[in-house]
Enzyme design. Structure first.
Site, short mmCIF file in Angstrom:
data_model
loop_
_atom_site.label_atom_id
_atom_site.label_comp_id
_atom_site.label_asym_id
_atom_site.label_seq_id
_atom_site.Cartn_x
_atom_site.Cartn_y
_atom_site.Cartn_z
N ASP A 91 0.83 -1.14 0.01
CA ASP A 91 0.00 -0.11 0.05
C ASP A 91 0.86 1.36 0.04
O ASP A 91 2.15 0.99 -0.10
CB ASP A 91 -0.95 -0.06 1.14
CG ASP A 91 -0.14 -0.19 2.44
OD1 ASP A 91 -0.37 -1.08 3.31
OD2 ASP A 91 0.68 0.80 2.75
N HIS A 114 8.09 -5.94 -1.44
CA HIS A 114 7.36 -6.78 -2.29
C HIS A 114 6.37 -5.98 -3.28
O HIS A 114 5.21 -6.56 -3.75
CB HIS A 114 6.16 -7.62 -1.24
CG HIS A 114 6.99 -8.44 -0.29
ND1 HIS A 114 6.41 -8.81 0.76
CD2 HIS A 114 8.12 -8.63 -0.34
CE1 HIS A 114 7.33 -9.16 1.64
NE2 HIS A 114 8.53 -9.34 0.57
N CYS A 131 2.01 -5.76 -17.88
CA CYS A 131 1.38 -6.81 -18.48
C CYS A 131 1.92 -8.08 -18.15
O CYS A 131 3.24 -8.18 -17.97
CB CYS A 131 1.80 -6.78 -20.09
SG CYS A 131 1.19 -8.04 -21.06
N CYS A 151 0.85 -5.60 -26.08
CA CYS A 151 1.01 -7.04 -26.87
C CYS A 151 -0.32 -7.51 -27.16
O CYS A 151 -0.49 -8.49 -27.71
CB CYS A 151 1.89 -8.10 -25.98
SG CYS A 151 0.69 -8.46 -24.74
N THR A 210 5.41 -6.99 11.57
CA THR A 210 5.76 -8.08 10.69
C THR A 210 5.98 -9.36 11.55
O THR A 210 6.54 -9.32 12.43
CB THR A 210 6.94 -7.85 9.59
OG1 THR A 210 7.26 -9.10 9.12
CG2 THR A 210 8.28 -7.58 10.49
N PRO A 219 1.89 -6.40 18.69
CA PRO A 219 1.10 -7.02 19.88
C PRO A 219 1.46 -8.47 20.23
O PRO A 219 1.14 -8.72 21.26
CB PRO A 219 -0.16 -6.64 19.39
CG PRO A 219 -0.01 -6.32 17.93
CD PRO A 219 1.13 -5.98 17.66
P1 NAD Z 1 2.46 -12.33 -1.07
O1 NAD Z 1 1.57 -12.42 -2.47
O2 NAD Z 1 2.78 -10.77 -0.75
O3 NAD Z 1 3.59 -13.06 -1.15
C1 NAD Z 1 4.85 -12.40 -1.41
C2 NAD Z 1 5.69 -12.77 -0.23
O4 NAD Z 1 5.97 -14.15 -0.48
C3 NAD Z 1 6.80 -12.09 -0.16
O5 NAD Z 1 7.23 -11.82 0.88
C4 NAD Z 1 7.75 -12.85 -1.02
O6 NAD Z 1 9.12 -12.77 -0.36
C5 NAD Z 1 7.31 -14.16 -0.53
N1 NAD Z 1 7.59 -15.28 -1.47
C6 NAD Z 1 8.06 -15.22 -2.67
N2 NAD Z 1 8.46 -16.49 -3.22
C7 NAD Z 1 8.34 -17.42 -1.96
C8 NAD Z 1 8.47 -18.61 -1.71
N3 NAD Z 1 8.91 -19.33 -2.81
N4 NAD Z 1 8.19 -19.16 -0.51
C9 NAD Z 1 7.81 -18.37 0.34
N5 NAD Z 1 7.58 -16.99 0.19
C10 NAD Z 1 7.66 -16.56 -0.83
O7 NAD Z 1 1.88 -12.81 0.02
P2 NAD Z 1 0.12 -12.95 0.59
O8 NAD Z 1 -0.04 -13.28 1.68
O9 NAD Z 1 -0.34 -14.02 -0.76
O10 NAD Z 1 -0.11 -11.50 0.16
C11 NAD Z 1 -0.95 -11.34 -1.05
C12 NAD Z 1 -1.01 -9.93 -1.42
O11 NAD Z 1 -1.37 -9.21 -0.34
C13 NAD Z 1 0.52 -9.43 -1.44
O12 NAD Z 1 0.58 -8.75 -2.61
C14 NAD Z 1 0.90 -8.76 -0.25
O13 NAD Z 1 1.78 -7.95 -0.24
C15 NAD Z 1 -0.59 -8.35 0.20
N6 NAD Z 1 -0.83 -7.71 1.33
C16 NAD Z 1 -0.22 -6.42 1.66
C17 NAD Z 1 -0.52 -5.87 2.72
C18 NAD Z 1 -0.22 -4.43 2.87
O14 NAD Z 1 0.34 -3.80 1.94
N7 NAD Z 1 -0.53 -3.86 4.18
C19 NAD Z 1 -1.08 -6.60 4.02
C20 NAD Z 1 -1.44 -8.26 3.54
C21 NAD Z 1 -1.28 -8.41 2.33
N1 APR Z 2 0.65 -2.97 15.32
C1 APR Z 2 1.74 -3.57 14.97
N2 APR Z 2 1.56 -4.89 14.51
C2 APR Z 2 0.55 -5.40 14.38
C3 APR Z 2 -0.59 -4.80 14.52
C4 APR Z 2 -0.52 -3.46 14.94
N3 APR Z 2 -1.39 -2.81 15.00
N4 APR Z 2 -1.69 -5.63 13.89
C5 APR Z 2 -0.84 -6.79 13.71
N5 APR Z 2 0.23 -6.83 13.99
C6 APR Z 2 1.35 -7.58 13.61
C7 APR Z 2 0.76 -9.40 13.98
O1 APR Z 2 0.94 -9.55 15.11
C8 APR Z 2 1.83 -10.01 12.89
O2 APR Z 2 3.04 -10.09 13.59
O3 APR Z 2 1.70 -7.69 12.45
C9 APR Z 2 2.16 -8.99 11.92
C10 APR Z 2 1.49 -9.10 10.48
O4 APR Z 2 2.12 -10.35 10.02
P1 APR Z 2 1.58 -10.75 8.75
O5 APR Z 2 0.30 -10.69 8.32
O6 APR Z 2 2.62 -12.13 8.37
O7 APR Z 2 2.17 -9.50 7.79
P2 APR Z 2 3.79 -9.82 7.12
O8 APR Z 2 4.77 -9.89 8.06
O9 APR Z 2 3.86 -8.23 6.36
O10 APR Z 2 3.61 -10.71 5.84
C11 APR Z 2 5.12 -10.79 5.14
O11 APR Z 2 3.65 -11.86 3.56
O12 APR Z 2 1.20 -11.82 3.21
C12 APR Z 2 2.70 -11.14 2.83
O13 APR Z 2 2.06 -9.07 2.21
C13 APR Z 2 2.44 -9.72 3.13
O14 APR Z 2 4.49 -9.35 1.86
C14 APR Z 2 3.98 -9.47 3.25
C15 APR Z 2 4.65 -10.78 3.79
#
Ligand code: NAD
Ligand code: APR
Length: 262
Positions: A109, A124, A132, A171, A210, A236
């Protein structure tokens, strides 16, 4: 947390070079559902590995496009919170004083930017520019502001109104996708290089929102610590990083970050 807050404030008060590593939790208080700790309705039938992959997009372009479009619409409809704004102000102050505050986010975002920060790396990718799926040509497709009914409470995938992805204008036989990293895809190389440089030169690394599960993002806090930075985690819930961090603060981005403002 007030003891932890005092300790964190002591750790950052003289720091000139800060790196802030953020994940989906940084966007949670703005209203963007995280993935792993709050299973939203979208995931009830498919796992992300099945959905956010190039294979899934190739086989079911309408489903994957509609899901990603819904996510992007939600992200377009929400606002930055006080944690985003604190980072924006703090970054300006440090830069004016010759220091740095580098933000490396896993989020797709634009809340950091709208909260006033420059972002060094979106590991990411970002969801508001498109290319495309076939020929990779950049697309000039731009997300319109979503309507209220498009933003209805997170639908389950079955309720999602399926839309076909727009055709590529270059394309002609391809369709477009957002510039995000899907499972199985590589991260933008420059993003990881810039992130590694930033963590190596940081005095303090602040890791916010994270789960520290997904690689290679999860190696960054360890690299920071190995290069001599103090590591502060704000979350948290504890994560695999928590026991190795110099300080773990149990709390949320929107409440803790403003309390750390120097
Ligand atoms: P994702 O589509 O973001 O997956 C990408 C993640 O998977 C990256 O961290 C990448 O390093 C990792 N990855 C790539 N290849 C991998 C592999 N072979 N094994 C393990 N990890 C690998 O994950 P998602 O949970 O499906 O999320 C879908 C979409 O939602 C993503 O674009 C994600 O960034 C987005 N999302 C964004 C937010 C936000 O921007 N606040 C919150 C939640 C989810
Ligand atoms: N403030 C701080 N941390 C928070 C809050 C908050 N208000 N609410 C939730 N959390 C924490 C949760 O405890 C969790 O540890 O944020 C973390 C969210 O973890 P994920 O959903 O796994 O998100 P992220 O670590 O960014 O995922 C890694 O995978 O799914 C994709 O898009 C995602 O590219 C990212 C990657």
């Amino acid at each position: 947390p007030n003891v932890a807050i005092r300790e964190a404030r002591a750790m950052i008060q003289d720091a000139q070079r800060i790196v802030v590593l953020t994940g989906a939790g940084m966007s949670a208080e703005s209203g963007v559902p995280t993935f792993r700790d709050a299973q939203t309705g979208l995931w009830e039938k498919y796992s992300p590995e099945e959905l956010a992959t190039p294979e899934a997009m190739y086989n079911r372009p309408d489903l994957v496009w509609s899901w990603m479009l819904h996510q992007a619409r939600v992200m377009r409809s929400v606002e930055p919170h006080d944690g985003h704004r604190m980072l924006g102000s703090w970054q300006r102050e440090l830069v004016d004083g010759g220091g740095a505050l580098n933000i490396v986010t896993q989020n797709i975002d634009d809340l950091h930017e709208r909260g006033g920060s420059d972002v060094l790396a979106h590991l990411h990718g970002t969801t508001f520019t498109f290319r495309c799926f076939e020929c990779q040509a950049p697309s000039d497709y731009r997300l319109e502001d979503p309507t209220d009914e498009q933003l209805q409470a997170t639908p389950t995938l079955d309720q999602l109104k399926l839309e076909e992805p727009p055709a590529c204008g270059v394309c002609s036989h391809g369709f477009i996708r957002p510039n995000i990293v899907m499972f199985g895809e590589l991260l933008p190389q420059h993003a990881m290089d810039d992130a590694l440089e930033a963590v190596r030169e940081a005095d303090v690394a602040i890791v916010v929102g994270t789960s520290n599960i997904v690689q290679p993002a999860a190696t960054l806090p360890i690299a920071a610590s190995a290069a001599g930075a103090l590591v502060i985690e704000i979350n948290p819930h504890m994560t695999p990083l928590s026991q190795d961090a110099d300080l773990y603060i149990p709390g949320t981005a929107g409440t803790i970050l403003p309390e750390l403002y120097p």
